[in-house]
Design a protein around this motif. Structure first.
Motif, PDB file in Angstrom:
ATOM      1  N   PRO A 171       0.803  -1.226   0.000  1.00  0.00           N
ATOM      2  CA  PRO A 171       0.000   0.000   0.000  1.00  0.00           C
ATOM      3  C   PRO A 171       0.835   1.275   0.000  1.00  0.00           C
ATOM      4  N   ARG A 172       2.148   1.132   0.175  1.00  0.00           N
ATOM      5  CA  ARG A 172       3.023   2.304   0.169  1.00  0.00           C
ATOM      6  C   ARG A 172       3.502   2.676  -1.234  1.00  0.00           C
ATOM      7  N   ARG A 173       3.070   1.934  -2.239  1.00  0.00           N
ATOM      8  CA  ARG A 173       3.456   2.269  -3.607  1.00  0.00           C
ATOM      9  C   ARG A 173       2.800   3.579  -4.029  1.00  0.00           C
ATOM     10  N   PRO A 174       3.499   4.397  -4.813  1.00  0.00           N
ATOM     11  CA  PRO A 174       2.924   5.677  -5.264  1.00  0.00           C
ATOM     12  C   PRO A 174       1.607   5.477  -6.009  1.00  0.00           C
ATOM     13  N   GLY A 175       0.593   6.230  -5.618  1.00  0.00           N
ATOM     14  CA  GLY A 175      -0.697   6.170  -6.303  1.00  0.00           C
ATOM     15  C   GLY A 175      -1.668   5.163  -5.743  1.00  0.00           C
ATOM     16  N   CYS A 176      -1.203   4.307  -4.826  1.00  0.00           N
ATOM     17  CA  CYS A 176      -2.119   3.321  -4.237  1.00  0.00           C
ATOM     18  C   CYS A 176      -3.172   4.049  -3.400  1.00  0.00           C
ATOM     19  N   ASP A 177      -4.444   3.689  -3.614  1.00  0.00           N
ATOM     20  CA  ASP A 177      -5.546   4.404  -2.953  1.00  0.00           C
ATOM     21  C   ASP A 177      -6.002   3.747  -1.657  1.00  0.00           C
ATOM     22  N   GLN A 178      -5.238   2.791  -1.163  1.00  0.00           N
ATOM     23  CA  GLN A 178      -5.628   2.100   0.066  1.00  0.00           C
ATOM     24  C   GLN A 178      -5.078   2.835   1.284  1.00  0.00           C
ATOM     25  N   LYS A 179      -5.885   2.884   2.339  1.00  0.00           N
ATOM     26  CA  LYS A 179      -5.559   3.692   3.502  1.00  0.00           C
ATOM     27  C   LYS A 179      -5.434   2.837   4.769  1.00  0.00           C
ATOM     28  N   GLU A 180      -4.482   3.259   5.609  1.00  0.00           N
ATOM     29  CA  GLU A 180      -4.340   2.616   6.916  1.00  0.00           C
ATOM     30  C   GLU A 180      -5.613   2.825   7.721  1.00  0.00           C
ATOM     31  N   GLY A 181      -6.086   1.756   8.349  1.00  0.00           N
ATOM     32  CA  GLY A 181      -7.305   1.814   9.128  1.00  0.00           C
ATOM     33  C   GLY A 181      -8.547   1.508   8.314  1.00  0.00           C
ATOM     34  N   ARG A 182      -8.409   1.460   6.996  1.00  0.00           N
ATOM     35  CA  ARG A 182      -9.549   1.145   6.135  1.00  0.00           C
ATOM     36  C   ARG A 182      -9.363  -0.219   5.457  1.00  0.00           C
TER      37      ARG A 182
END
Length: 453
Positions: A171-182
């Motif tokens: 999820p740390r890749r540039p542009g990834c739309d996934q969020k911590e806690g979600r």
């Protein structure tokens, strides 16, 4: 420039779905120049698709186990992505997950299941201590199909598939739309223990020597894989990066063993279900050395799958050494369950003996995939850990195809000079030094050597 790109092919390729991890826990002693092995754990929750707790309470025990295998364990495979990308190391297959079915939680309309994760990990010595390691873990793999999920995986089009998502997800890749806690949360690892390291150990060269028809014989199989997909296989002529390594190693064998050897072609008909029985798929060298007949098989996996080649060497011919220099297929290239099935259904052809064997898995992340399951295959009541009859050299990180022939030469030189033993520690150092010359670290390690004399 084209050749440069072809040379730096990683030996990880995906040619099939990976088999699922077992819930068996086992760790022999360990040696690596660049990494340590730890037993780690964490506690987290799995987000189910259920909207009420009664759905969990109504599940039978068999349904719970099936749900755990299908959904929870498959979600935990996504741990591979972030740690591989950072070059930290990897968990060994066989992680254990204990689900707390008695205390499900209803949070914002979804049922969450608490669980405890424990596993054996290999981690670079230069990285932070395991107790400070924080790893992104998905709540469930089912929620990772976000609108921009392709930004959360590797940019190579061949890797942007659902079957490969778990291996390249981060999820740390540039542009990834996934969020911590979600979609995920960072989980703190807890150090349980560190595996004791061996100091100076040796392959059991003398135990590789068999009595064959009244004469001493030692046999080695070096198997090479193709780097790229192809429809037709001509190993001795193909310019595939993997076959260039195979051809280079054959030239090296001819030069090193000198005069007096016998060379014969290895034909596909030596293997079950041959596609083209008379096609040459390798070369066999025989020569006398120190009163022992040395048999060197150099084989290319083409029409004959790499698993069939391994099974032939390991469980039919019972070679003293088997080495694989090619794709790991992210865990599906060598399936211990397939091997166990063939042992049950073809006992006339395949068998496991107590004879000592050394296996070198030179592909990507082989420490994760091809260690624990094969020690279990080799185990007996007299050798419950399987280490008395088996040692394994594996890689904790991705390797490069251009390293295949150099690494095979390093190991061959040790085997060829079986009367002047080379230690595992020397072997590991030489392999890592070769990798360093190409600007990479593969975290080469040795398992199973703790009971070697």
């Amino acid at each position: 420039m084209k050749m440069f790109l072809m040379v730096f092919v990683f030996a990880c390729g995906a040619f099939g779905a990976q088999s699922m991890p077992s819930n068996q826990s086992y760790s022999p002693y360990f040696f690596s120049d660049l990494a340590n092995e730890y037993q780690l754990s964490f506690d987290f929750v799995f987000r189910t698709e259920f909207k009420d707790i009664s759905s969990i309470q109504r599940m039978s025990e068999s349904a719970k186990q099936e749900y755990k295998q299908t959904y929870i364990l498959s979600t935990l495979q996504y741990i591979y992505g972030p740690v591989t990308r950072l070059g930290i190391g990897n968990p060994q297959r066989g992680w254990n997950v204990i689900v707390d079915w008695q205390h499900p939680q209803l949070i914002q309309g979804r049922v969450y299941l608490p669980y405890h994760y424990s596993a054996t990990w290999i981690i670079r010595k230069t990285d932070a201590k395991p107790s400070s390691l924080r790893v992104p873990v998905p709540y469930t793999a089912g929620d990772l199909m976000t609108p921009q999920w392709l930004k959360c995986t590797d940019s190579d089009p061949d890797h942007q598939t659902l079957s490969m998502y778990w291996y390249f997800w981060d999820p740390r890749r540039p542009g990834c739309d996934q969020k911590e806690g979600r979609e995920f949360s960072y989980v703190q690892m807890h150090l349980v223990s560190q595996t004791k390291s061996t100091i100076e150990t040796y392959p059991e060269y003398s135990r590789m020597i068999r009595n064959v028809n009244g004469k001493k014989q030692i046999s080695f199989t070096f198997a090479f894989g193709y780097a790229l997909d192809t429809e037709k296989f001509w190993p001795d002529e193909d310019r595939d990066p993997g076959m260039l390594q195979y051809q280079d190693f054959i030239r090296y064998i001819r030069a090193v063993i000198g005069r007096g050897y016998q060379e014969t072609p290895i034909l596909e008909k030596e293997y079950p279900s041959a596609f083209d029985p008379e096609k040459v798929m390798g070369h066999r060298f025989k020569i006398q050395k120190s009163g022992v007949e040395v048999v060197i098989n150099v084989i290319a996996a083409g029409d004959i799958d790499q698993m069939i080649i391994f099974a032939q060497s390991f469980a039919h011919d019972h070679d003293g050494f088997f080495g694989w220099f090619g794709h790991s297929r992210v865990g599906s290239g060598f399936d211990a369950d397939w091997m166990a099935y063939r042992l049950r259904t073809r006992p006339d052809y395949y068998s496991i003996r107590s004879d000592y064997q050394l296996v070198y898995w030179a592909g990507c992340n082989s420490y994760s995939y091809y260690t624990t399951p094969f020690f279990l295959l080799k185990s007996t009541p007299q050798d419950p850990n399987g280490t008395k009859g088996l040692d394994i050299i594996s890689n904790g990180m991705p390797s490069l195809f251009i390293l295949n022939s150099p690494n095979a030469k390093i190991v061959f030189n040790a085997l060829w000079n079986f009367d002047r033993p080379t230690s595992y520690q020397t072997l590991v150092t030489r392999i890592e030094d070769e990798a360093a010359s190409y600007g990479t670290q593969v975290l080469v390690n040795v398992l199973g050597d703790e009971d070697n004399p």
